[in-house]
Design a protein around this motif. Structure first.
Motif, PDB file in Angstrom:
ATOM      1  N   THR A  34       0.958  -1.541  -0.084  1.00 17.66           N
ATOM      2  CA  THR A  34      -0.349  -0.149   0.031  1.00 17.66           C
ATOM      3  C   THR A  34       0.532   0.974  -0.094  1.00 17.66           C
ATOM      4  OG1 THR A  34      -1.727  -0.974   1.338  1.00 17.66           O
ATOM      5  CG2 THR A  34      -1.715   1.298   1.303  1.00 17.66           C
ATOM      6  N   PHE A  35       1.969   1.655   1.038  1.00 17.17           N
ATOM      7  CA  PHE A  35       3.014   2.234   0.603  1.00 17.17           C
ATOM      8  C   PHE A  35       3.685   2.188  -0.404  1.00 17.17           C
ATOM      9  CE2 PHE A  35       6.596   4.846   3.372  1.00 17.17           C
ATOM     10  CZ  PHE A  35       6.171   5.587   2.666  1.00 17.17           C
ATOM     11  N   ALA A  36       4.113   1.261  -0.851  1.00 17.32           N
ATOM     12  CA  ALA A  36       4.216   1.609  -2.446  1.00 17.32           C
ATOM     13  C   ALA A  36       3.560   2.044  -3.615  1.00 17.32           C
ATOM     14  CB  ALA A  36       5.092   0.312  -3.032  1.00 17.32           C
ATOM     15  N   ASP A  37       2.057   1.901  -3.399  1.00 22.76           N
ATOM     16  CA  ASP A  37       1.059   2.124  -4.016  1.00 22.76           C
ATOM     17  C   ASP A  37       1.102   3.857  -4.057  1.00 22.76           C
ATOM     18  OD1 ASP A  37       0.591  -0.054  -5.309  1.00 22.76           O
ATOM     19  OD2 ASP A  37      -0.900  -0.508  -4.128  1.00 22.76           O
ATOM     20  N   LEU A  38       1.122   4.228  -2.585  1.00 17.05           N
ATOM     21  CA  LEU A  38       1.071   5.740  -2.435  1.00 17.05           C
ATOM     22  C   LEU A  38       1.993   6.687  -2.878  1.00 17.05           C
ATOM     23  CD1 LEU A  38      -0.415   5.520   1.682  1.00 17.05           C
ATOM     24  CD2 LEU A  38      -1.274   5.719  -0.627  1.00 17.05           C
ATOM     25  N   ILE A  39       3.512   6.129  -2.528  1.00 13.68           N
ATOM     26  CA  ILE A  39       4.160   6.851  -2.616  1.00 13.68           C
ATOM     27  C   ILE A  39       4.370   6.898  -4.825  1.00 13.68           C
ATOM     28  CG2 ILE A  39       7.302   6.105  -3.753  1.00 13.68           C
ATOM     29  CD1 ILE A  39       6.448   4.939  -0.713  1.00 13.68           C
ATOM     30  N   ASP A  40       3.735   5.918  -5.717  1.00 11.32           N
ATOM     31  CA  ASP A  40       4.217   5.865  -6.510  1.00 11.32           C
ATOM     32  C   ASP A  40       2.977   6.585  -7.550  1.00 11.32           C
ATOM     33  OD1 ASP A  40       5.987   4.475  -8.215  1.00 11.32           O
ATOM     34  OD2 ASP A  40       4.965   2.128  -8.431  1.00 11.32           O
ATOM     35  N   ALA A  41       2.182   6.876  -6.346  1.00  9.19           N
ATOM     36  CA  ALA A  41       0.710   7.987  -7.111  1.00  9.19           C
ATOM     37  C   ALA A  41       1.271   9.185  -7.528  1.00  9.19           C
ATOM     38  CB  ALA A  41      -0.424   7.883  -5.856  1.00  9.19           C
ATOM     39  N   PRO A  42       1.551  10.313  -7.085  1.00 11.70           N
ATOM     40  CA  PRO A  42       2.141  11.460  -6.958  1.00 11.70           C
ATOM     41  C   PRO A  42       3.346  11.805  -7.380  1.00 11.70           C
ATOM     42  CG  PRO A  42       2.747  10.698  -4.456  1.00 11.70           C
ATOM     43  CD  PRO A  42       2.221   9.652  -5.086  1.00 11.70           C
ATOM     44  N   PRO A  43       4.125  12.592  -8.503  1.00  9.40           N
ATOM     45  CA  PRO A  43       5.320  12.722  -9.040  1.00  9.40           C
ATOM     46  C   PRO A  43       6.497  13.255  -8.005  1.00  9.40           C
ATOM     47  CG  PRO A  43       4.075  14.341  -9.457  1.00  9.40           C
ATOM     48  CD  PRO A  43       2.900  13.855  -8.560  1.00  9.40           C
ATOM     49  N   ALA A  44       5.527  13.331  -7.014  1.00  8.33           N
ATOM     50  CA  ALA A  44       7.000  14.072  -6.193  1.00  8.33           C
ATOM     51  C   ALA A  44       7.689  13.185  -5.353  1.00  8.33           C
ATOM     52  CB  ALA A  44       6.379  14.969  -4.780  1.00  8.33           C
ATOM     53  N   GLU A  74       9.861   9.113  -5.296  1.00  8.39           N
ATOM     54  CA  GLU A  74      10.546   7.705  -6.112  1.00  8.39           C
ATOM     55  C   GLU A  74      10.668   6.410  -5.404  1.00  8.39           C
ATOM     56  OE1 GLU A  74      14.700   7.458  -8.377  1.00  8.39           O
ATOM     57  OE2 GLU A  74      15.096   9.153  -7.311  1.00  8.39           O
ATOM     58  N   LEU A  75       9.595   5.646  -6.309  1.00  2.41           N
ATOM     59  CA  LEU A  75      10.208   4.440  -5.381  1.00  2.41           C
ATOM     60  C   LEU A  75      11.459   3.274  -5.715  1.00  2.41           C
ATOM     61  CD1 LEU A  75       8.479   2.469  -3.074  1.00  2.41           C
ATOM     62  CD2 LEU A  75       7.481   1.775  -5.817  1.00  2.41           C
TER      63      LEU A  75
END
Length: 257
Positions: free
Chosen positions: A170-180, A182-183
């Protein structure tokens, strides 16, 4: 497979005849939670007549979970396995154990030294502290592990283990969502590496220290060939999406402008 074969062959010390004697694999690395290809390494160890040891300190408790146990396919072929239940087991930091296929394999641990356990002192009734822990006289924590296993059983522990990789995803998805942000490559266990998009190593280190100094969040750090990353090791099975969103906002709020 060819690369693994070459690496295993290169384990031989220059000038030392004979094949390698030990292959060490990892099931859950400290920095990323990655799991080595255990079946392939077991095959190579068999081919070369080497013993296989698996460090499953981090990922070993996935065995409790019907959902995540397949990630450890091949673990049963190891000659020895180390587990540490202070992460996905919620035990004291020293709660580790060594698993072997038969008690006879522990015989080397019975080695005695006169300065530690003189026979006449033992016969005279002085306590012999050796043999109570893999680390000689240091505190054994096996009772805490035994009580936890007895109280929760495999199903109870699975109920705690399963949400942690789910929270990482879930955290990875949140990180991937905005352009701000990098995962790093997506998490295998419960460790997530991330950083502000385009951030230099000094920026990443500064964010982490600001969060620590101001008492807002405790994040680790991991250095990879692609630079420095913030490391979130998610171990609380009750972590919510709101918690993870708040963590990302904290990182954003403490990023140097």
């Amino acid at each position: 497979p060819h690369t693994l074969h070459t690496a295993l062959t290169d384990l031989r010390h220059p000038g030392t005849p004979g094949p390698p004697v030990l292959v060490c694999a990892t099931a859950g690395t400290t920095d990323t939670g990655a799991i080595d290809p255990l079946p392939a390494l077991a095959d190579l160890a068999d081919t070369h007549g080497a013993r296989l040891h698996v460090d499953a300190a981090y990922g070993g408790p996935l065995l409790f979970s019907d959902t995540h146990r397949p990630l450890l396919t091949g673990l049963h072929r190891a000659h020895t396995v180390t587990l540490d239940l202070h992460k996905l087991g919620w035990q004291p930091v020293a709660a580790g154990l060594l698993a072997v296929p038969a008690t006879a394999h522990l015989a080397p641990l019975a080695h005695r030294a006169a300065y530690l356990n003189a026979d006449d002192d033992t016969e005279a009734g002085l306590p012999d502290l050796l043999g109570r822990s893999l680390r000689t006289t240091r505190r054994p924590d096996v009772l805490k592990m035994a009580v936890t296993l007895k109280a929760l059983g495999r199903t109870g522990l699975a109920d705690l283990v399963d949400p942690t990789p789910a929270a990482a995803r879930t955290f990875a998805d949140l990180i991937d969502a905005p352009p701000a942000h990098e995962l790093h490559p997506r998490p295998t266990l419960s460790t997530v590496l991330f950083r502000p998009a385009g951030a230099h190593d000094t920026t990443v280190a500064t964010i982490r220290r600001r969060l620590l100094h101001r008492g807002r969040a405790v994040l680790g750090r991991a250095a990879t060939p692609t630079g420095l990353w913030l490391k979130a090791t998610l171990l609380n099975p009750y972590t919510t999406t709101d918690d993870l969103t708040s963590l990302l906002k904290l990182v954003e709020g403490h990023t140097p402008r």
